[in-house]
Design a protein around this motif. Structure first.
Motif, short mmCIF file in Angstrom:
data_model
loop_
_atom_site.label_atom_id
_atom_site.label_comp_id
_atom_site.label_asym_id
_atom_site.label_seq_id
_atom_site.Cartn_x
_atom_site.Cartn_y
_atom_site.Cartn_z
N CYS A 1 -5.52 5.10 -3.74
CA CYS A 1 -5.17 3.73 -3.35
C CYS A 1 -6.07 2.73 -4.07
O CYS A 1 -5.61 1.73 -4.63
CB CYS A 1 -5.28 3.58 -1.83
SG CYS A 1 -4.49 2.11 -1.17
N ARG A 2 -7.37 2.98 -4.07
CA ARG A 2 -8.34 2.05 -4.68
C ARG A 2 -8.16 1.96 -6.20
O ARG A 2 -8.51 0.94 -6.81
CB ARG A 2 -9.76 2.48 -4.34
CG ARG A 2 -10.16 2.22 -2.90
CD ARG A 2 -11.55 2.79 -2.63
NE ARG A 2 -12.54 2.08 -3.40
CZ ARG A 2 -13.22 1.01 -2.97
NH1 ARG A 2 -13.00 0.53 -1.76
NH2 ARG A 2 -14.13 0.44 -3.73
N SER B 1 -7.17 -1.69 0.08
CA SER B 1 -7.03 -0.25 0.17
C SER B 1 -7.22 0.28 1.58
O SER B 1 -7.97 -0.29 2.38
CB SER B 1 -8.04 0.43 -0.77
OG SER B 1 -7.81 0.03 -2.10
N LEU C 1 0.83 -1.20 0.00
CA LEU C 1 0.00 0.00 0.00
C LEU C 1 0.86 1.25 0.00
O LEU C 1 0.58 2.23 -0.71
CB LEU C 1 -0.93 0.01 1.22
CG LEU C 1 -2.22 -0.81 1.10
CD1 LEU C 1 -1.91 -2.30 1.08
CD2 LEU C 1 -3.17 -0.51 2.26
N ILE D 1 -7.70 7.87 -0.36
CA ILE D 1 -8.34 6.56 -0.47
C ILE D 1 -8.63 6.22 -1.93
O ILE D 1 -8.41 5.08 -2.38
CB ILE D 1 -9.62 6.51 0.38
CG1 ILE D 1 -9.27 6.60 1.87
CG2 ILE D 1 -10.42 5.25 0.09
CD1 ILE D 1 -10.46 6.71 2.79
#
Length: 507
Positions: free
Chosen positions: A465-466, A474, A417, A462
């Motif tokens: 990340c997704r 995520s 991540l 977010i």
């Protein structure tokens, strides 16, 4: 009997040819029929020019077709890479390129994913599976094959399966599981917990996880029927448990918890059900007690992909006084606790790194000899988990030496991540840690240092990340900080970040 998967199903089909082997959406096959389909797939791969040691990949939800493709490839000496269908196309493309697979078998519902990843990989063959209709590329391939193979000596120490697990470097690593590894894992599981003979097992956890795959081999070993469920839904699981007279199944604690919320459980006839196995994260004693009230025993399992499945089991017969443990080691395995720095054995009661030895220990990581040497020392796999053995041989898992987060039964590695988040132009530093969560066990939280003057907000972090990673990986929350805590050697102090989460007021 040979410990080669290509021989395992053939031996079972010769012994109990008419017993039910596989039950899917629209199919029911006995062992003789399944063995025929496996031979056809092996013949197809040979006709296509695949040789022992070549790789194919499978991007499918749980189904009989996955089992057929896996056993057929094994019979032809071909290695199977099982792909996590929750991943993004770029993540899947990395795995396909790393393992060198040129044949992909995939469910029709993943057609868009395959279209997106295809330009990034060199695929010679793409075969669609349609579990509902059955009129698809996979079935046509079976029908076109002769089912005959040239003679070769099956070697149980050759790699049968590649299962990719993310590593601390942020890149997935291919766990090489040999025929002997998987056979031994199935045998040890059966001998340790009394896997029922000629029983009926429900496969509901994804087969791209070792917890979803290994039971398939145990079922062939014991002549049991495998019922394949592609998608988890609490009500559907209860329906199948009743209708198919299931004897046992495996589910992570979060799945078991959701099943308890389904209506009408007490009205169902679950008299066939002997036990359910649960693991991947701690199984609460309260959850075990609630299932016990329903007349269902819960067995706890502790294991890893690198040991082809289970390393230890706790069963109610061992006593509720040790329910906080993960039981004792499997039949032919070897558990030991060592000092993480020196490797010296730790005596009973002292915490150290949990290590596992025996015929289940994997052959190493694909194309990664350095990581292999670090993980396997003197035949023992070093799990990266901290724990201790009590004076009766019960294993207690205390913490994780590694930073891995377990969320809803899925392994999430912060480094992966972090590698994605740091690519954002307005992020200067980032660290990801796990935060306790009532529903999922843990969820990943990102501590972010923004570029001076940046107005970057949580939603944007977010979303970034997704866009690069599967949704389950995520980050679920973001904490903005002026700086990240480090020691004199500039090493990031993640324990301080976790402490901040533990003392923070709930959102």
């Amino acid at each position: 009997m040979s410990q080669h998967l290509g021989d395992l199903l053939a031996s079972r089909a010769a012994l109990t040819p008419d017993h039910v082997a596989a039950i899917g959406d629209q199919q029911r096959y006995c062992f003789r029929e399944l063995d025929t389909r496996v031979s056809q797939w092996a013949g197809y791969l040979h006709q296509q020019g695949l040789k022992p040691g070549d790789r194919i990949a499978i991007l499918c939800k749980n189904s009989e077709q996955v089992a057929t493709a896996l056993f057929g490839a094994s019979r032809a000496g071909v290695v199977v890479a099982l792909l996590n269908w929750r991943l993004q196309p770029q993540e899947l493309a990395y795995i396909l390129n790393d393992c060198g697979a040129d044949t992909l078998v995939y469910d029709r519902e993943f057609a868009d994913t395959v279209t997106a990843l295809a330009p990034q990989v060199g695929l010679s063959r793409q075969l669609v599976v349609d579990r509902q209709r059955g009129d698809d590329d996979f079935e046509q391939a079976l029908a076109s094959a002769c089912g005959e193979l040239p003679g070769h000596d099956p070697d149980p120490d050759q790699v049968a399966v590649l299962m990719y697990t993310s590593g601390t470097t942020g890149r997935p690593k291919g766990v090489m599981l040999t025929h002997r590894n998987l056979y031994a894992a199935a045998e040890n599981c059966c001998f340790t917990i009394g896997w029922p003979f000629q029983a009926r097992y429900l496969t509901v956890t994804p087969m791209f996880h070792i917890a979803g795959l290994m039971p398939v081999f145990a079922n062939v070993l014991t002549g049991s029927a495998t019922v394949y469920l592609a998608d988890f839904h609490p009500v559907t699981v209860w329906e199948i448990l009743e209708q198919e007279r299931i004897t046992h199944f495996l589910a992570v604690p979060q799945m078991l918890e959701m099943m308890l919320q389904a209506p009408g459980i007490g009205e169902r006839d679950l008299s066939s059900l002997r036990f359910a196995v649960s693991g991947a994260s701690a199984v609460p004693a309260a959850l075990i007690a609630r299932y016990t009230e329903l007349g269902i025993s819960i067995y706890q399992v502790y294991g890893a992909t690198e040991v082809a499945g289970s390393a230890s089991f706790w069963m109610p017969a061992m006593g509720m006084d040790v329910v906080a443990s993960v039981g004792r080691g499997v039949m032919a395995g070897g558990l030991k606790i060592v000092d993480p720095d020196t490797g010296a054995a730790r005596p009973a009661g002292q915490v150290g790194e949990i290590c596992f030895g025996g015929p289940q220990v994997f052959a190493g990581y694909w194309n990664n000899p350095d990581a292999s040497r670090a993980a396997i020392v003197d035949g023992y796999y070093h799990t990266g988990d901290l724990g201790y053995l009590d004076d009766r041989g019960f294993l207690y898992v205390v913490d994780r030496l590694k930073d891995m987060i377990i969320s809803g039964g899925e392994n999430i590695y912060p480094a992966e991540l972090e590698a994605v988040l740091i690519q954002h132009p307005e992020i200067v530093e980032v660290a990801v840690v796990g935060r306790a969560d009532e529903r999922w066990g843990e969820v990943p939280v990102a501590f972010v240092v923004r570029l001076p003057g940046s107005q970057l907000d949580e939603a944007a972090v977010i979303e970034h990340c997704r866009s690069q990673l599967a949704a389950f990986k995520s980050v679920k929350a973001v904490v903005f900080a002026d700086a990240l805590p480090r020691n004199a050697s500039s090493k990031l102090l993640k324990h301080q970040l976790k402490a901040r989460l533990e003392t923070a007021e709930p959102a």
